[in-house]
Design a protein around this motif. Structure first.
Motif, short mmCIF file in Angstrom:
data_model
loop_
_atom_site.label_atom_id
_atom_site.label_comp_id
_atom_site.label_asym_id
_atom_site.label_seq_id
_atom_site.Cartn_x
_atom_site.Cartn_y
_atom_site.Cartn_z
N LYS C 3 39.48 21.68 -11.88
CA LYS C 3 38.21 21.84 -11.17
C LYS C 3 38.42 21.61 -9.67
O LYS C 3 39.39 20.96 -9.27
CB LYS C 3 37.22 20.80 -11.68
CG LYS C 3 36.89 20.93 -13.15
CD LYS C 3 35.59 21.65 -13.34
CE LYS C 3 35.27 21.75 -14.82
NZ LYS C 3 34.03 22.47 -15.07
N ILE C 6 36.49 17.09 -5.65
CA ILE C 6 35.30 16.59 -4.96
C ILE C 6 35.55 15.16 -4.53
O ILE C 6 35.90 14.31 -5.35
CB ILE C 6 34.07 16.62 -5.90
CG1 ILE C 6 33.75 18.06 -6.33
CG2 ILE C 6 32.87 15.98 -5.22
CD1 ILE C 6 32.62 18.14 -7.35
N ILE C 8 33.56 12.01 -2.78
CA ILE C 8 32.27 11.50 -2.33
C ILE C 8 32.54 10.39 -1.34
O ILE C 8 33.21 9.40 -1.65
CB ILE C 8 31.44 10.99 -3.53
CG1 ILE C 8 31.33 12.12 -4.57
CG2 ILE C 8 30.06 10.53 -3.08
CD1 ILE C 8 31.03 11.62 -5.96
N VAL C 29 41.06 18.03 -0.02
CA VAL C 29 39.79 17.94 -0.74
C VAL C 29 39.05 19.28 -0.64
O VAL C 29 39.01 19.89 0.43
CB VAL C 29 38.93 16.80 -0.14
CG1 VAL C 29 37.48 16.88 -0.62
CG2 VAL C 29 39.55 15.45 -0.50
N GLN C 31 35.68 19.81 -1.83
CA GLN C 31 34.26 19.60 -1.50
C GLN C 31 34.06 18.14 -1.13
O GLN C 31 34.39 17.25 -1.92
CB GLN C 31 33.37 19.92 -2.70
CG GLN C 31 33.11 21.40 -2.89
CD GLN C 31 31.99 21.93 -2.01
OE1 GLN C 31 31.30 21.17 -1.33
NE2 GLN C 31 31.81 23.24 -2.02
N LEU C 32 33.56 17.94 0.03
CA LEU C 32 33.31 16.59 0.53
C LEU C 32 31.80 16.39 0.47
O LEU C 32 31.03 17.20 0.98
CB LEU C 32 33.80 16.55 1.97
CG LEU C 32 33.95 15.22 2.67
CD1 LEU C 32 34.89 14.30 1.92
CD2 LEU C 32 34.50 15.48 4.08
N ALA C 50 28.82 10.72 -10.43
CA ALA C 50 30.22 11.17 -10.40
C ALA C 50 30.88 11.05 -11.77
O ALA C 50 31.74 11.86 -12.12
CB ALA C 50 31.00 10.34 -9.38
N THR C 53 29.20 13.84 -15.07
CA THR C 53 28.97 15.27 -14.89
C THR C 53 30.10 16.11 -15.46
O THR C 53 29.87 17.19 -16.00
CB THR C 53 28.79 15.61 -13.41
OG1 THR C 53 29.61 14.72 -12.64
CG2 THR C 53 27.35 15.46 -12.99
N ARG C 54 31.32 15.64 -15.28
CA ARG C 54 32.46 16.43 -15.76
C ARG C 54 33.02 15.81 -17.03
O ARG C 54 32.89 14.60 -17.25
CB ARG C 54 33.53 16.46 -14.66
CG ARG C 54 33.07 17.27 -13.46
CD ARG C 54 34.03 17.14 -12.30
NE ARG C 54 33.92 18.33 -11.43
CZ ARG C 54 34.67 18.56 -10.39
NH1 ARG C 54 35.61 17.68 -10.03
NH2 ARG C 54 34.52 19.65 -9.66
N THR C 62 37.27 14.33 -9.49
CA THR C 62 36.19 13.72 -8.72
C THR C 62 36.67 12.34 -8.27
O THR C 62 37.24 11.61 -9.08
CB THR C 62 34.92 13.54 -9.59
OG1 THR C 62 34.56 14.80 -10.16
CG2 THR C 62 33.75 13.02 -8.76
#
Lengths: 296, 296, 296
Positions: C3, C6, C8, C29, C31-32, C50, C53-54, C62
């Motif tokens: 994936k 991400i 956070i 990374v 998606q930040l 976090a 979700t996955r 993540t």
């Protein structure tokens, strides 16, 4: 291989402008970092974070955008950001709060498609941030400082028009001729365009600056640029999609007609930010980008 | 070539939901713009920024997601957003505050895997945002408006149950039969499922709605859906991973069993936002997406 | 296929650190998600988002980063985040408020390039967050707990130095020798390095800790590490770019000399976050990452 293009979107508003974000994405930015709620004291830390992370050769892949609904608050942030730079330690930045720089540049460039502004009489109705930048451009870059036009600065009261002229004189070439006009009534506004070559309508949305009939006057302007996108038109009879349409004897540009070009300028400016690390794109540089786009 | 897919995540909470962000990324969104702290008066400016940046043919590549922990505050934002659209000038949006629409849709669809809801008696324990949406679906889309089920609306006091029935009647078909039940004690709750075909447990986490023994009653429901993921189970005996397991004579669905399908629905909805610019995905549309996923 | 990665970015400050964001992007990374203004009570909801979700096999894509200008506030967030994890339900995290962990690790590793720290006398000038972490490393991981160095803990007053020693003893091995030194004057500071093998300068920017002449003392330290990037140097005579330059009889490391390696450690740590879902990178783990980078 160059690093991902990072644009840091500074915004003094509580929410970063979605408009500015979408344009950034469509200009090829890889990573957008939204920084809303920015005040002057926040700027240094954020700009240092942009300056001191990548090596000198990669600094051109990081850039700053300053937007926001209040032009003065945004410009205060830009001033703070510029103070952070020294020598080669800098990143490129663009300032376009409320779209005022790209809009003024597009408006002047549209007018120039139809007329040479040198030695002309120009009426500016609505001398807020966009109108002030139009004055700045037509007394400087747009006429190359050779033969300066006469600018009629219009406001609802004579006092305010005089005050605007005084303020504007501080930032434009001393030879420029600014003439205050009171436009508190429909008749006064008609008088303010009498004999003018170009009229720009740059007032707040929803205000009909020139009422029906102005195009039929004895000496209507050859070019009219209306920047109001929300009906009614600021200059009655100019259609929002107009982009050089001749109506009576006046060549007309409407807000969306100008807006399409404004968007092109905005996107091109964002792209340029990533071509070197030392660009500062404010109204004059934005105008230059637009002129190049128009002539290419 | 289509533009990057931009999703603007509106959230009235102080922090944009990480859950919603991760699902968006996993649904193929290219650029996520987090907008936390959004109040009703902020919506227009942000939505206009989404509507007025890309050309009509590219508007489908920009979409809005509305999340947040307080369903009512989020729905107020959605109402404001819808007001901004006109004619073809619009972008698609999805509303799923606290996951209530995707959860209700998944819960009803799971039940439907085991039983035809038409003309059945359904008990809803815990009639908050999710429970209310379950009622909406089983009195409308899920039964196609042909033969309506009888819904037992349960609350700790009779007064509150009656009030909920009155409120729900305003938004569901007038022929639907809603019956208030007081479920202040274990015995009253058992009575509320006596003779019911389906029971949904949709109360707050940590509340055991049905205690040990209900499955051994004379007429236990044929299907039980428990939406509580945190022990103890809302419906005693239903396991959190259940997805159609038969326990005694009841087919059971647990919170994670339903949750996996809920996630699929959520992701598919996000993808659909980018297929055209005119989609408004609220509970009914989310349910329709789930039904299509289940039958495909 | 894995994936998108991400990260956070949790930050207790009003604006998420741009420095941390740029390093994250340059570490790969995808998606930040910026989460500024985070307080302890916000952490659980965000971390659950976090975690839940996955699927388990995708949780390693993540991760959480905790930054911020106030080390203690950030560490309080990290403590809350760790409480959320259970069994295999967890995501990797890194803590580096104000860069203190990566800076301390890089400083100690630079010194170790020139000298074996076991059984040595070490002076730490400026025992704030970075200085405290240096003490932690040189009494533990950096000397492998075999032969412990003697650490001179310096502060402007004896009382404060004693207090710092007492506080530090709670978190370091009991055999470690900490000696309080008052360094209120230039002479006292010179005395604090007399006979020391290594000196670390980790005070606030702009403070000249060691004045001109210290290198000419009878027993100057063999290694000096100055972490102050803003002139004047914290240790007079150490140049900001120094990375192992010998000046008089002292091998010197300046802030930028150390900083380049600190950045490498930071980037490698971010990459490691995505190799499994169970990493917790705080000062010791960050040091281990740096040591591996140095020996590879």
């Amino acid at each position: 291989m160059s690093k991902p293009k990072i644009l840091i979107q500074f915004d003094p508003d509580a929410h970063a402008s979605v408009f500015d974000s979408v344009v950034a994405v469509d200009s090829g930015v890889d990573q957008l970092l939204l920084q809303p709620n920015v005040s002057e004291r926040d700027v240094q830390g954020l700009v240092h974070g942009a300056m001191f992370t990548r090596g000198p050769e990669d600094l051109r892949s990081t850039a700053l955008f300053f937007g926001g609904s209040n032009v003065e608050r945004t410009e205060a942030l830009v001033r703070e950001a510029k103070k952070c730079f020294f020598g080669p330690m800098r990143v490129s930045l663009m300032s376009d709060p409320n779209g005022c720089n790209t809009t003024a540049a597009a408006a002047v460039l549209c007018a120039q498609q139809s007329i040479d502004l040198a030695d002309k009489t120009i009426t500016v109705l609505g001398v807020g941030p966009v109108g002030q930048r139009i004055v700045h451009l037509v007394t400087g870059p747009a006429t190359e400082g050779l033969v300066r036009p006469r600018i009629r600065i219009c406001s609802r009261t004579k006092e305010k028009a005089v005050k605007l002229c005084d303020e504007l004189r501080e930032s434009i070439p001393s030879e420029a001729e600014l003439i205050p006009f009171q436009t508190g009534s429909a008749e006064e506004t008609i008088a303010a365009i009498d004999g003018a070559d170009v009229v720009f309508g740059a007032a707040a949305a929803g205000v009909e600056l020139l009422v029906d009939g102005w195009m039929e006057g004895e000496r209507p302007p050859a070019v009219a640029v209306d920047l109001n996108a929300v009906p009614p038109a600021g200059l009655h009879g100019v259609e929002v999609m107009d982009r050089g349409e001749k109506r009576k004897s006046t060549v007309c540009y409407g807000a969306i007609g100008v807006g399409g070009f404004k968007m092109k300028i905005h996107r091109r400016c964002i792209q340029m930010l990533f071509e070197s690390n030392d660009q500062i794109l404010e109204v004059e540089q934005v105008y230059a980008v637009g002129r190049k786009l128009m002539t290419d």
